[in-house]
Design a protein around this motif. Structure first.
Motif, PDB file in Angstrom:
ATOM      1  N   PRO A 142      13.885 -19.536  -3.186  1.00  0.00           N
ATOM      2  CA  PRO A 142      13.303 -18.264  -2.746  1.00  0.00           C
ATOM      3  C   PRO A 142      11.954 -18.462  -2.069  1.00  0.00           C
ATOM      4  N   ILE A 143      11.672 -17.595  -1.103  1.00  0.00           N
ATOM      5  CA  ILE A 143      10.395 -17.619  -0.389  1.00  0.00           C
ATOM      6  C   ILE A 143       9.808 -16.214  -0.422  1.00  0.00           C
ATOM      7  N   TYR A 144       8.542 -16.142  -0.744  1.00  0.00           N
ATOM      8  CA  TYR A 144       7.834 -14.873  -0.806  1.00  0.00           C
ATOM      9  C   TYR A 144       6.618 -14.918   0.113  1.00  0.00           C
ATOM     10  N   TYR A 145       6.407 -13.831   0.842  1.00  0.00           N
ATOM     11  CA  TYR A 145       5.181 -13.660   1.618  1.00  0.00           C
ATOM     12  C   TYR A 145       4.176 -12.867   0.789  1.00  0.00           C
ATOM     13  N   ALA A 146       2.949 -13.347   0.751  1.00  0.00           N
ATOM     14  CA  ALA A 146       1.867 -12.602   0.118  1.00  0.00           C
ATOM     15  C   ALA A 146       1.305 -11.632   1.157  1.00  0.00           C
ATOM     16  N   GLU A 147       1.673 -10.366   1.021  1.00  0.00           N
ATOM     17  CA  GLU A 147       1.399  -9.383   2.063  1.00  0.00           C
ATOM     18  C   GLU A 147       0.014  -8.757   1.978  1.00  0.00           C
ATOM     19  N   ASN A 148      -0.536  -8.666   0.780  1.00  0.00           N
ATOM     20  CA  ASN A 148      -1.848  -8.023   0.645  1.00  0.00           C
ATOM     21  C   ASN A 148      -2.580  -8.603  -0.559  1.00  0.00           C
ATOM     22  N   ASN A 149      -3.765  -8.086  -0.849  1.00  0.00           N
ATOM     23  CA  ASN A 149      -4.628  -8.670  -1.871  1.00  0.00           C
ATOM     24  C   ASN A 149      -4.131  -8.491  -3.298  1.00  0.00           C
ATOM     25  N   ASP A 150      -3.017  -7.784  -3.477  1.00  0.00           N
ATOM     26  CA  ASP A 150      -2.405  -7.741  -4.805  1.00  0.00           C
ATOM     27  C   ASP A 150      -1.826  -9.097  -5.189  1.00  0.00           C
ATOM     28  N   ALA A 151      -1.601  -9.957  -4.208  1.00  0.00           N
ATOM     29  CA  ALA A 151      -1.001 -11.274  -4.463  1.00  0.00           C
ATOM     30  C   ALA A 151      -2.074 -12.266  -4.908  1.00  0.00           C
ATOM     31  N   ASN A 152      -2.783 -11.905  -5.971  1.00  0.00           N
ATOM     32  CA  ASN A 152      -3.922 -12.692  -6.444  1.00  0.00           C
ATOM     33  C   ASN A 152      -3.620 -13.460  -7.725  1.00  0.00           C
ATOM     34  N   ALA A 154      -2.954 -12.371 -10.526  1.00  0.00           N
ATOM     35  CA  ALA A 154      -3.512 -11.685 -11.694  1.00  0.00           C
ATOM     36  C   ALA A 154      -2.661 -10.453 -12.021  1.00  0.00           C
ATOM     37  N   LEU A 155      -2.994  -9.791 -13.115  1.00  0.00           N
ATOM     38  CA  LEU A 155      -2.320  -8.550 -13.489  1.00  0.00           C
ATOM     39  C   LEU A 155      -3.094  -7.332 -13.029  1.00  0.00           C
ATOM     40  N   THR A 156      -4.301  -7.579 -12.524  1.00  0.00           N
ATOM     41  CA  THR A 156      -5.151  -6.495 -12.051  1.00  0.00           C
ATOM     42  C   THR A 156      -5.693  -6.824 -10.671  1.00  0.00           C
ATOM     43  N   ARG A 157      -6.195  -5.814 -10.005  1.00  0.00           N
ATOM     44  CA  ARG A 157      -6.918  -5.983  -8.750  1.00  0.00           C
ATOM     45  C   ARG A 157      -8.086  -5.014  -8.771  1.00  0.00           C
ATOM     46  N   ASP A 158      -9.271  -5.531  -8.550  1.00  0.00           N
ATOM     47  CA  ASP A 158     -10.492  -4.717  -8.629  1.00  0.00           C
ATOM     48  C   ASP A 158     -10.566  -4.002  -9.971  1.00  0.00           C
ATOM     49  N   ASP A 159     -10.208  -4.722 -11.039  1.00  0.00           N
ATOM     50  CA  ASP A 159     -10.263  -4.230 -12.421  1.00  0.00           C
ATOM     51  C   ASP A 159      -9.299  -3.080 -12.704  1.00  0.00           C
ATOM     52  N   LYS A 160      -8.332  -2.863 -11.837  1.00  0.00           N
ATOM     53  CA  LYS A 160      -7.331  -1.819 -12.061  1.00  0.00           C
ATOM     54  C   LYS A 160      -5.954  -2.476 -12.190  1.00  0.00           C
ATOM     55  N   PRO A 161      -5.139  -2.031 -13.162  1.00  0.00           N
ATOM     56  CA  PRO A 161      -3.808  -2.631 -13.329  1.00  0.00           C
ATOM     57  C   PRO A 161      -2.973  -2.471 -12.065  1.00  0.00           C
ATOM     58  N   LYS A 162      -2.243  -3.525 -11.723  1.00  0.00           N
ATOM     59  CA  LYS A 162      -1.338  -3.448 -10.580  1.00  0.00           C
ATOM     60  C   LYS A 162      -0.049  -2.734 -11.009  1.00  0.00           C
ATOM     61  N   LYS A 163       0.677  -2.221 -10.033  1.00  0.00           N
ATOM     62  CA  LYS A 163       1.898  -1.469 -10.330  1.00  0.00           C
ATOM     63  C   LYS A 163       2.967  -2.356 -10.957  1.00  0.00           C
ATOM     64  N   SER A 164       2.996  -3.613 -10.546  1.00  0.00           N
ATOM     65  CA  SER A 164       3.969  -4.534 -11.108  1.00  0.00           C
ATOM     66  C   SER A 164       3.492  -5.962 -10.912  1.00  0.00           C
ATOM     67  N   ARG A 165       4.164  -6.894 -11.597  1.00  0.00           N
ATOM     68  CA  ARG A 165       3.818  -8.310 -11.444  1.00  0.00           C
ATOM     69  C   ARG A 165       4.041  -8.775 -10.007  1.00  0.00           C
ATOM     70  N   LEU A 166       4.966  -8.139  -9.304  1.00  0.00           N
ATOM     71  CA  LEU A 166       5.326  -8.568  -7.953  1.00  0.00           C
ATOM     72  C   LEU A 166       4.582  -7.802  -6.867  1.00  0.00           C
ATOM     73  N   SER A 167       3.624  -6.976  -7.238  1.00  0.00           N
ATOM     74  CA  SER A 167       2.831  -6.260  -6.241  1.00  0.00           C
ATOM     75  C   SER A 167       2.171  -7.246  -5.289  1.00  0.00           C
ATOM     76  N   GLY A 168       2.276  -6.972  -4.009  1.00  0.00           N
ATOM     77  CA  GLY A 168       1.672  -7.829  -2.995  1.00  0.00           C
ATOM     78  C   GLY A 168       2.622  -8.840  -2.400  1.00  0.00           C
ATOM     79  N   TYR A 169       3.847  -8.954  -2.968  1.00  0.00           N
ATOM     80  CA  TYR A 169       4.803  -9.954  -2.489  1.00  0.00           C
ATOM     81  C   TYR A 169       6.017  -9.309  -1.835  1.00  0.00           C
ATOM     82  N   TYR A 170       6.476  -9.949  -0.789  1.00  0.00           N
ATOM     83  CA  TYR A 170       7.714  -9.554  -0.118  1.00  0.00           C
ATOM     84  C   TYR A 170       8.649 -10.749  -0.122  1.00  0.00           C
TER      85      TYR A 170
END
Length: 361
Positions: A142-152, A154-170
């Protein structure tokens, strides 16, 4: 005109071009034809990028008919490189990663015509997908593109929980079960106790290849490259994730805007927002591996002596074509100074990183 770079000729109906313009910010594609040398390909074409779609010179994604692959690819990307006054930083970076042994897309500069009108010099980038792997005789995975800064990682971004573990990936290729493996990887990065992390991470990540990528990202100083502008590939034979660079135009001392970026902007350990980089460098034995890799590259490849011919060759290759580029020809004076800008950055960044090596002891 010199034939030192190929010419691509796009043939598109005016109505279809209007559809793209009217849907500028959407992933809209339209049918068209692309002629390269003596072959005409049936394609679907759309704009690519985010903020770059609003530039006068836009970038494109081109999909080929499945029975009419283009040099072994079903998709290519044509980047305008509009904000890079040299037009070579992206290619220079991706080639540099290849020199470091990191999987990286192949690239080449082209002249791009639309309905017979020259639209200027573009950079063609290889798509990272299953054919990318096949062309390199690599195991499918499998290949995933990191589309935005959610692909860090981590489980959070800017100290806020992300919607899912896969947020930021396509997912560019793979199956739904592969999503479970990436989700598991990210979960273990964030929940494994420090006492177990050193061994646990080896079950998921190719450490040596990751650090080679990190060395490349830190040297070229792509601030965005740590939380997006990368791809993840899970090798089905090793069962380990590898990381690949993507979109490296804002490098070698230039910002995304095209302005000068201070050579100290990215720390020696990378952008702090990348949790995986941070956790790995908390482990003394991993920190030693990274330091040794970085130290070697600072003494061998990230040097003006090593990069000079590469920079000047690319610069001289596209200069005669840039003189005809309708969006760049009036900025040739800036273009001519770019090699010196890049060389000065290499010198200053190299000195800075050498002075910071003590932080990795």
């Amino acid at each position: 005109m010199s034939d030192s770079i190929p010419s691509y000729f796009l043939l598109i109906e005016d109505d279809d071009l209007d559809i793209l313009r009217e849907n500028l910010l959407y992933e809209e594609t339209v049918p068209a034809k692309l002629r390269v040398e003596n072959t005409t390909h049936q394609i679907e074409i759309g704009y690519r990028g985010s903020y770059t779609r609003k530039f006068r010179k836009r970038s494109y994604t081109i999909d080929f008919d499945e029975e009419d692959y283009f040099f072994g690819a079903r998709k290519i990307h044509l980047n305008a490189e509009y904000r890079d006054p040299s037009l070579i930083r992206n290619k220079l970076s991706l080639d540099f990663f290849q020199d470091l042994g990191v999987l990286s897309p192949n690239t080449q500069h082209i002249n791009f015509y639309r309905n017979g009108v020259l639209k200027g010099v573009y950079l063609q980038l290889e798509s990272v997908d299953d054919l990318f792997l096949k062309n390199r005789n690599l195991p499918f995975g499998p290949i995933y593109y990191a589309e935005n800064n959610d692909a860090n990682f981590a489980l959070t971004r800017d100290d806020k929980p992300k919607k899912s573990r896969l947020s930021g990936y396509y997912q560019a290729c793979g199956t739904p079960s592969d999503d479970d493996l990436l989700r598991e990887f990210i979960t273990n990065i964030n929940t494994t106790p420090p006492s177990e992390f050193t061994e646990k991470i080896l079950q998921y990540l190719d450490i040596n290849k990751f650090f080679s990528w990190q060395v490349g990202a830190v040297c070229t100083m792509n601030n965005d490259g740590f939380t997006h502008n990368y791809s993840l590939y899970r090798n089905s034979e090793t069962c380990l994730f590898e990381i690949l660079p993507w979109d490296y135009d804002a490098t070698w001392g230039r910002k995304v805007s095209g302005g000068i970026m201070d050579h100290t902007y990215v720390p020696i350990g990378g952008k702090p927002g990348n949790k995986l980089c941070y956790l790995l460098l908390e482990v003394p034995e991993y920190r030693k591996i990274y330091r040794e890799k970085l130290e070697e590259i600072l003494e061998t490849k990230f040097m003006v002596n090593y990069m000079e011919d590469k920079v000047l060759t690319l610069h001289e290759l596209i200069r005669p074509h840039l003189l005809l580029d309708p969006y760049k020809k009036n900025k040739i004076d800036i273009f001519d100074k770019e090699p010196d800008v890049i060389f000065q950055f290499i010198r200053m960044r190299n000195d800075f990183l050498k002075n910071q090596l003590k932080l990795l002891v």
